[in-house]
Enzyme design. Sequence first.
Site, mmCIF file in Angstrom:
data_model
loop_
_atom_site.group_PDB
_atom_site.id
_atom_site.type_symbol
_atom_site.label_atom_id
_atom_site.label_comp_id
_atom_site.label_asym_id
_atom_site.label_seq_id
_atom_site.Cartn_x
_atom_site.Cartn_y
_atom_site.Cartn_z
ATOM 1 N N ARG A 1 13.628 -9.684 -51.490
ATOM 2 C CA ARG A 1 13.702 -10.429 -50.215
ATOM 3 C C ARG A 1 14.020 -9.412 -49.331
ATOM 4 N NH1 ARG A 1 16.057 -15.736 -51.854
ATOM 5 N NH2 ARG A 1 15.256 -17.003 -52.900
ATOM 6 N N LYS B 1 3.040 -2.008 -40.876
ATOM 7 C CA LYS B 1 2.118 -3.566 -41.436
ATOM 8 C C LYS B 1 2.223 -2.448 -42.434
ATOM 9 C CE LYS B 1 -1.067 -3.190 -37.903
ATOM 10 N NZ LYS B 1 -3.043 -3.419 -37.594
ATOM 11 N N GLU C 1 -8.029 10.032 -36.151
ATOM 12 C CA GLU C 1 -7.513 8.967 -35.705
ATOM 13 C C GLU C 1 -6.539 9.936 -34.402
ATOM 14 O OE1 GLU C 1 -7.282 6.434 -36.115
ATOM 15 O OE2 GLU C 1 -8.607 6.290 -38.430
ATOM 16 N N LYS D 1 1.635 6.703 -31.541
ATOM 17 C CA LYS D 1 0.948 5.299 -31.567
ATOM 18 C C LYS D 1 2.535 4.888 -32.028
ATOM 19 C CE LYS D 1 -0.301 3.126 -35.446
ATOM 20 N NZ LYS D 1 -0.376 2.213 -36.694
ATOM 21 N N GLU E 1 0.800 -6.632 -33.046
ATOM 22 C CA GLU E 1 -0.269 -6.656 -32.449
ATOM 23 C C GLU E 1 -0.995 -7.971 -31.221
ATOM 24 O OE1 GLU E 1 -2.498 -6.517 -35.844
ATOM 25 O OE2 GLU E 1 -4.026 -4.750 -34.794
ATOM 26 N N ASN F 1 -8.337 0.131 -31.757
ATOM 27 C CA ASN F 1 -9.419 -0.088 -32.600
ATOM 28 C C ASN F 1 -10.202 0.866 -32.008
ATOM 29 O OD1 ASN F 1 -8.047 -1.740 -35.033
ATOM 30 N ND2 ASN F 1 -7.963 -3.188 -33.204
ATOM 31 N N HIS G 1 -13.725 1.737 -33.689
ATOM 32 C CA HIS G 1 -13.158 0.910 -35.033
ATOM 33 C C HIS G 1 -14.142 0.137 -35.440
ATOM 34 C CE1 HIS G 1 -9.287 3.715 -35.602
ATOM 35 N NE2 HIS G 1 -9.706 3.361 -36.356
#
Length: 366
Positions: free
Chosen positions: A128, A150, A192, A234, A244, A252, A255
């Site tokens: 966990r 993420k 990027e 970032k 987000e 994005n 993107h």
Amino acid sequence: MRRMSNAMRTVKVQLHNHAYDIRVGSNLLDSAGEMIRAIVPSKKMLVLTDSQVAKHHLPTLVASLQQAGIEAIPATIPAGETFKTVETLLPVFDTFLSARIDRRTPLIALGGGVIGDMGGFVAATLLRGVPFVQIPTTLLSMVDASVGGKTGVNHTTGKNLIGAFHQPHLVIADVATLQTLPPRELKGGLAECIKHDIIRDGEHFKLLSGKLDLALSVDLIALTDLVAHNVAIKARVVEADPFEKAERAHLNFGHTFGHAIEQASSYSYSHGESVALGMCAAAHASMQLGMISADDHAKIVAMITRAQLPSNGLTLPTDNLIRLMGFDKKVAAGKIRFILPDRIGHVVIRDDVADEVVRKAIESLR
Ligand SMILES: NC(=O)c1ccc[n+]([C@@H]2O[C@H](COP(=O)([O-])OP(=O)(O)OC[C@H]3O[C@@H](n4cnc5c(N)ncnc54)[C@H](O)[C@@H]3O)[C@@H](O)[C@H]2O)c1
Ligand SMILES: [Zn+2]
């Protein structure tokens, strides 16, 4: 003797309930064991890596852990996006769970974005949740995937559909690992970097072309500087919007077009190449809407060319790309959402871009 300008740089990420450092420099792998032990002490550490990265960099990491009195428990999976699946992780869980670990045993992800995402997912779910340390080894994973928490794996129905948010305790970006990275991967990461300056830093954009040349020649001082600058951008975006909901969408830029190009080409354009084309298209749309000048559009295209990334030569059918954009997950309430610059260094979210403008923007890539 090391020059001062090549000293390690630290970027602090401060989230509501969690703070951590991103350390950037060259040859940091040699001292990674000590660095990690100081933050998440443990006599054992799990290491997830892939077959390519293992060949070049796993021995250095394992030696550095041993030097710090830490036993490494490595698991190596095959390299590549196709192996970013739950199935690949089953034997990894077997290896890690048979090593008599507890919830304080850290997991270190040594590799590109695929390993970072998968390692983070294992760290989020193993017992966990165990402490997570990221050692990104591609430019893309240093400047993009290593910030934001993420994690996840792909499913047959789509990318990154199984996952969790799990923040690292420490990120170590050793730019010397980029010496073994294939040039095409390096250029993909530069896409990027260009994106970050267009959405947030017009002043740095003015200095960027010289820095791109040095980065392409794998100059470690220039790469340290470039990575530190980009993780800071970032980090600031993620700090403002960790889950987000709003401005993180700015990341994005390029993107919406880019994902369609990537998919329509069946991934023969890499992610970075697709985003490069996507940024040119988005800049063209901005120009058509009177948001930026023709001169700014030309500067964006020139920067992408300077990074040896594509800005034209696209042969994919426009209708196909338009259709794919409609299915892009960034669609909000049935409208296609575009991130468009209104100057170099600043972007806005627009969901009212006419079909005609989108078509002309794609045609500009021919
Ligand atoms: N979590 C996020 O916020 C986030 C953001 C962007 C991308 N991603 C994910 O990142 C992934 C793409 O990451 P990537 O471009 O780093 O790809 P990758 O991890 O597949 O690495 C690309 C290739 O380079 C090899 N490689 C990595 N480091 C190397 C090195 N130093 N020397 C030699 N070879 C090396 C790898 O083995 C692989 O074959 C995607 O799955 C994407 O979904 C995540
Ligand atoms: Zn991207």
